[in-house]
Design an enzyme around this catalytic site. Structure first.
Site, PDB file in Angstrom:
ATOM      1  N   ASP A   1      -1.515   6.486   6.503  1.00 28.14           N
ATOM      2  CA  ASP A   1      -2.420   5.681   6.166  1.00 28.14           C
ATOM      3  C   ASP A   1      -2.692   4.847   7.309  1.00 28.14           C
ATOM      4  OD1 ASP A   1      -4.128   3.590   5.120  1.00 28.14           O
ATOM      5  OD2 ASP A   1      -2.938   3.116   3.312  1.00 28.14           O
TER       6      ASP A   1
ATOM      7  N   TRP B   1       0.737  -1.195  -0.057  1.00 32.03           N
ATOM      8  CA  TRP B   1      -0.087   0.106  -0.133  1.00 32.03           C
ATOM      9  C   TRP B   1       0.866   1.118  -0.090  1.00 32.03           C
ATOM     10  CZ3 TRP B   1      -4.098  -1.336  -2.037  1.00 32.03           C
ATOM     11  CH2 TRP B   1      -4.744  -2.456  -1.442  1.00 32.03           C
TER      12      TRP B   1
ATOM     13  N   LYS C   1     -11.942  -1.905   7.104  1.00 28.75           N
ATOM     14  CA  LYS C   1     -10.976  -2.611   7.698  1.00 28.75           C
ATOM     15  C   LYS C   1     -11.447  -2.787   9.176  1.00 28.75           C
ATOM     16  CE  LYS C   1      -8.709  -3.188   3.838  1.00 28.75           C
ATOM     17  NZ  LYS C   1      -7.548  -2.434   3.217  1.00 28.75           N
TER      18      LYS C   1
HETATM   19  C1  PLP Z   1      -7.063  -1.979   2.215  1.00 23.69           C
HETATM   20  C2  PLP Z   1      -6.025  -0.826   2.286  1.00 23.69           C
HETATM   21  C3  PLP Z   1      -5.904   0.151   1.313  1.00 23.69           C
HETATM   22  C4  PLP Z   1      -6.880   0.242   0.052  1.00 23.69           C
HETATM   23  O1  PLP Z   1      -8.105   0.439   0.169  1.00 23.69           O
HETATM   24  P1  PLP Z   1      -9.240   0.635  -0.697  1.00 23.69           P
HETATM   25  O2  PLP Z   1     -10.121   1.601   0.132  1.00 23.69           O
HETATM   26  O3  PLP Z   1      -9.529  -0.572  -1.210  1.00 23.69           O
HETATM   27  O4  PLP Z   1      -8.599   1.843  -1.835  1.00 23.69           O
HETATM   28  C5  PLP Z   1      -4.970   1.074   1.405  1.00 23.69           C
HETATM   29  N1  PLP Z   1      -4.103   0.982   2.503  1.00 23.69           N
HETATM   30  C6  PLP Z   1      -4.264  -0.033   3.227  1.00 23.69           C
HETATM   31  C7  PLP Z   1      -3.415   0.267   4.581  1.00 23.69           C
HETATM   32  C8  PLP Z   1      -5.041  -1.016   3.295  1.00 23.69           C
HETATM   33  O5  PLP Z   1      -5.268  -1.717   4.350  1.00 23.69           O
END
Ligand code: PLP
Length: 360
Positions: free
Chosen positions: A171, A101, A195
């Site tokens: 993030d 990511w 998540k």
């Molecule tokens: C799942 C995830 C993403 C991507 O998320 P989307 O909403 O599918 O774009 C980005 N960063 C992390 C840390 C993730 O776990």
């Protein structure tokens, strides 16, 4: 009705209480005669829903008044572009690459300016967090970027990097609300809610006000400017209304549970049950450096791909869903977010013990 133990990395398990409440309100939301899905986002009832959601999130995280909370769409992945488009004033940003990511965010940023990879753990398949106490931070960097919890690899920054005064952007998709945070250490933190918070379709951005300006990269679409959404309090256009409503319920559930320090204690206990077993097991082992272990995502392997597949299959038959590791790493991964009950982890460990006896 029977519910499984769902170890999915995302979309993921939600508190059963929240789902039941939403089910009860499905056809008639509190006397409005309609579902929240059918309601105008400009209605009085919805205004209360989104305002309360924000207030509860602010209370849970202790978000200071000089930070805005934005409920947006486009997933976490859209932020990979939105962040550089809005924050790269000098067209320079530093990225710490600790997984897929972060790598994607880094690659996206490189489209808009000079993205510097100032640290990486790719040399050991992202199985650790590099030492970030004295990195070569660029003098003109607009921000330093991290992915705080690496969903795929199961590592977490236990200490934030020393950004040498530069704005930290994080993030936090897969560790959102799993423990208390000091929001003032970040310029911007964000996460897709699917998540650890709610249904897919909502991304929450918490951003310090001075970073919200009209001075964005040329041609940045109106919809991709933080200012657009901050000025309109997340109601510039139709927001992901139902998703925000469920997030709001999860915030109330977290408050009822005792807040984020109670969740942290609970998450630490829960993760310990699984990690302790992995450390003593003769069949299974964890794949990341112990000091960097995530409380939320726990990858493990037997060392034999066929045996891994057999485990995933038999676990599924026994009611443990989504234990297959990410397609890029193989093996297994148990995501044990806030809403995964301790009994779920205990039951998984019992199952693993049984599998070990039968297969060793
Ligand atoms: C799942 C995830 C993403 C991507 O998320 P989307 O909403 O599918 O774009 C980005 N960063 C992390 C840390 C993730 O776990």
């Amino acid at each position: 009705m029977s519910r499984v133990y769902n170890f999915s990395a995302g979309p993921a398990v939600l508190p059963e209480e929240v789902l039941r409440e939403a089910a009860e309100e499905m056809l008639d939301y509190r006397g409005t005669g309609m579902s929240v899905m059918e309601m105008s986002h400009r209605s009085k009832a919805y205004d209360t829903i989104i305002k309360e959601a924000e207030a509860d999130l602010r209370e849970l995280m202790g978000i200071p008044d000089n930070y805005k909370v934005l409920f947006l769409q486009g997933g976490a992945s859209q932020q990979f572009a939105m962040i550089p488009m809005n924050l790269m004033k000098h067209k320079v940003a530093d990225y710490i690459v600790t997984g897929q990511w972060a790598k994607k965010a880094y690659q996206e940023a490189a489209k808009y300016g000079k993205a510097n990879k100032i640290a990486s753990s790719e040399d050991k398949t992202f199985s650790y967090i590099p030492d970030c106490s004295d990195l070569p931070i660029s003098e003109d960097a607009d921000y330093v970027y991290i992915c705080e919890n690496n969903t795929i690899y199961g590592t977490k920054f236990k200490e934030l990097p020393n950004t040498k005064g530069k704005t930290l952007v994080a993030d936090v998709s897969s560790c959102f609300l799993s423990e208390p945070v000091d929001v003032t250490k970040y310029g911007l933190l964000y996460g897709g809610v699917q998540k650890n918070i709610g249904p897919a379709g909502v991304v929450i951005v918490i951003i310090r006000e001075d970073l919200i300006t009209e001075d964005v990269l040329p041609c940045t679409p109106t919809m991709l400017q933080y200012k657009t959404h901050a000025d309109a309090e997340s109601l510039y256009n139709t927001p992901p209304a139902y998703g925000i409503y469920i997030c709001g319920k999860v915030f109330k559930w977290l408050k009822k549970m005792g807040g984020l320090s109670v969740m942290q204690e609970r998450n630490e206990k829960k993760a310990k049950i699984l990690y302790d077993f992995l450390d003593e097991s003769k069949l299974f082992r964890g794949t990341v450096e112990k000091k960097d272990r995530s409380l939320m995502n726990v990858p493990f392997v037997t060392g034999d791909a066929d045996l891994d597949a057999k485990f995933v299959k038999e676990a599924k038959e026994a009611g443990f869903e989504n234990l297959k590791g990410h397609r890029s790493v193989g093996g297994m991964r148990a995501s044990i977010y806030n809403a995964m009950p301790t009994e779920g982890v205990e039951a998984l460990v019992e199952f693993m013990k049984k599998f070990e006896k039968e297969n060793l």
